[in-house]
Design a protein around this motif. Structure first.
Motif, PDB file in Angstrom:
ATOM      1  N   ILE A  69       0.835  -1.207   0.000  1.00 26.46           N
ATOM      2  CA  ILE A  69       0.000   0.000   0.000  1.00 26.46           C
ATOM      3  C   ILE A  69       0.868   1.253   0.000  1.00 26.46           C
ATOM      4  O   ILE A  69       0.584   2.229  -0.705  1.00 26.46           O
ATOM      5  CB  ILE A  69      -0.950  -0.017   1.216  1.00 26.46           C
ATOM      6  N   ALA A  72       2.391   1.662  -3.461  1.00 30.79           N
ATOM      7  CA  ALA A  72       1.378   2.102  -4.409  1.00 30.79           C
ATOM      8  C   ALA A  72       1.034   3.582  -4.210  1.00 30.79           C
ATOM      9  O   ALA A  72       0.855   4.326  -5.182  1.00 30.79           O
ATOM     10  CB  ALA A  72       0.113   1.251  -4.259  1.00 30.79           C
ATOM     11  N   THR A  73       0.967   4.018  -2.954  1.00 30.56           N
ATOM     12  CA  THR A  73       0.655   5.424  -2.685  1.00 30.56           C
ATOM     13  C   THR A  73       1.784   6.344  -3.147  1.00 30.56           C
ATOM     14  O   THR A  73       1.539   7.387  -3.773  1.00 30.56           O
ATOM     15  CB  THR A  73       0.407   5.618  -1.175  1.00 30.56           C
ATOM     16  N   SER A  75       4.003   5.691  -5.469  1.00 29.42           N
ATOM     17  CA  SER A  75       4.031   5.655  -6.935  1.00 29.42           C
ATOM     18  C   SER A  75       2.936   6.538  -7.518  1.00 29.42           C
ATOM     19  O   SER A  75       3.153   7.258  -8.504  1.00 29.42           O
ATOM     20  CB  SER A  75       3.863   4.212  -7.421  1.00 29.42           C
ATOM     21  N   TRP A  76       1.759   6.495  -6.916  1.00 28.44           N
ATOM     22  CA  TRP A  76       0.659   7.335  -7.410  1.00 28.44           C
ATOM     23  C   TRP A  76       0.983   8.818  -7.245  1.00 28.44           C
ATOM     24  O   TRP A  76       0.703   9.623  -8.146  1.00 28.44           O
ATOM     25  CB  TRP A  76      -0.622   6.997  -6.665  1.00 28.44           C
ATOM     26  N   GLU A  80       1.157  10.989 -10.537  1.00 28.03           N
ATOM     27  CA  GLU A  80      -0.019  11.852 -10.699  1.00 28.03           C
ATOM     28  C   GLU A  80       0.257  13.295 -10.300  1.00 28.03           C
ATOM     29  O   GLU A  80      -0.273  14.215 -10.916  1.00 28.03           O
ATOM     30  CB  GLU A  80      -1.167  11.290  -9.850  1.00 28.03           C
ATOM     31  N   PHE A 178      -3.486   6.466 -14.061  1.00 28.63           N
ATOM     32  CA  PHE A 178      -2.711   6.173 -12.853  1.00 28.63           C
ATOM     33  C   PHE A 178      -3.602   6.159 -11.613  1.00 28.63           C
ATOM     34  O   PHE A 178      -3.391   5.354 -10.703  1.00 28.63           O
ATOM     35  CB  PHE A 178      -1.589   7.199 -12.697  1.00 28.63           C
ATOM     36  N   THR A 179      -4.605   7.029 -11.579  1.00 29.36           N
ATOM     37  CA  THR A 179      -5.528   7.022 -10.445  1.00 29.36           C
ATOM     38  C   THR A 179      -6.358   5.745 -10.425  1.00 29.36           C
ATOM     39  O   THR A 179      -6.569   5.141  -9.365  1.00 29.36           O
ATOM     40  CB  THR A 179      -6.446   8.246 -10.510  1.00 29.36           C
ATOM     41  N   TYR A 182      -4.157   2.991  -9.215  1.00 25.53           N
ATOM     42  CA  TYR A 182      -3.951   3.091  -7.767  1.00 25.53           C
ATOM     43  C   TYR A 182      -5.188   2.608  -7.003  1.00 25.53           C
ATOM     44  O   TYR A 182      -5.072   1.842  -6.031  1.00 25.53           O
ATOM     45  CB  TYR A 182      -3.635   4.533  -7.397  1.00 25.53           C
ATOM     46  N   SER A 185      -5.327  -1.104  -7.201  1.00 21.84           N
ATOM     47  CA  SER A 185      -4.336  -1.745  -6.329  1.00 21.84           C
ATOM     48  C   SER A 185      -4.808  -1.749  -4.876  1.00 21.84           C
ATOM     49  O   SER A 185      -4.693  -2.780  -4.180  1.00 21.84           O
ATOM     50  CB  SER A 185      -2.996  -1.015  -6.442  1.00 21.84           C
ATOM     51  N   ILE A 186      -5.355  -0.630  -4.416  1.00 24.18           N
ATOM     52  CA  ILE A 186      -5.840  -0.562  -3.029  1.00 24.18           C
ATOM     53  C   ILE A 186      -7.007  -1.506  -2.816  1.00 24.18           C
ATOM     54  O   ILE A 186      -7.097  -2.208  -1.792  1.00 24.18           O
ATOM     55  CB  ILE A 186      -6.227   0.884  -2.674  1.00 24.18           C
TER      56      ILE A 186
END
Length: 238
Positions: A69, A72-73, A75-76, A80, A178-179, A182, A185-186
């Motif tokens: 998590i 992923a955060t 990277s976002w 973004e 990308f959003t 994300y 992924s979450i």
């Protein structure tokens, strides 16, 4: 005779007792087992593959799940909010990684230290063949669906595909790629664990919704879909 009759009564009594126990042991869980989310047959862990990936998705390896998590955060936020392109960020990350590894290796040689041996990353032929076979099956299914839609054979399939593509178009107009990646992924990390925790409640609610949806779909199917003209196959002349 008396002993035989008593044994027979005891046997019948035991049989009735077993039936009573069986009836009392019938729980709502068994009733809800007929309705499983996505038609699941085994446990949630087995449905997710039963390997390390399933352990991460079900939070059996909490540190790894939490780390996923966090990654992923971050990277976002990079993709973004930084305003940089995907190619630029990937190139910069790889550049920094290569430079750090090169400097680390030369620093170890300068200090006469022995580096830890890195495992060789090699794709086996079996892994490639399995991935190619799975990919081929999925591509063939998509091509078969496209073939049926193009020839107008299956109106229900056409309707489902149109609705899905329209929903993707609407969702894509509000969020960037990308959003969406994300959010996906979450969801993939959190929802399986929540479903595994509240499995019986979710299956019970899913069963009720499934029955209602099947009832309404049957009405629409009999009143609309079955009245549509279908392309009957024409027999070729000999």
């Amino acid at each position: 005779m008396m002993e035989n009759s008593q044994d027979l009564c005891n046997t019948e009594g035991d049989g009735d007792g077993r039936k009573a126990v069986a009836s009392t042991s019938y729980t709502p869980t068994a009733d809800s087992s007929g309705y499983r989310l996505f038609g699941r047959q085994g446990s949630v862990h087995n449905s997710l593959g039963g390997g390390q990936a399933a352990d991460v998705l079900l939070w059996k390896r909490g540190r790894v799940s939490f780390g996923a998590i966090v990654v992923a955060t971050i990277s976002w936020l990079l993709f973004e909010r930084s305003g940089l392109s995907f190619l630029s960020i990937c190139s910069d990350v790889l550049l920094i990684l290569v430079v750090l590894l090169f400097l680390r290796a030369n620093y170890a040689v300068f200090r006469n230290k022995q580096l830890q041996t890195l495992p060789e990353l090699v794709l086996s032929e079996e892994m490639v063949n399995n991935a190619a076979a799975s990919f081929r099956v999925k591509i063939n299914n998509v091509l078969l669906m496209a073939h049926d839609i193009t020839l107008g054979k299956d109106f229900r399939l056409f309707f489902k595909v149109v609705v899905c593509l329209w929903l993707l178009s609407v969702i894509g107009s509000f969020f960037s790629f990308f959003t969406l990646a994300y959010i996906g992924s979450i969801i993939s990390i959190t929802l399986p664990a929540l479903y595994s925790k509240y499995e019986e409640t979710v299956d019970r609610c899913y069963g009720k919704i499934h029955r209602q949806f099947s009832k309404h779909y049957k009405i629409v199917d009999e009143g609309v879909f079955n009245r549509l003209p279908r392309n009957a196959p024409k027999d070729k002349d000999p």
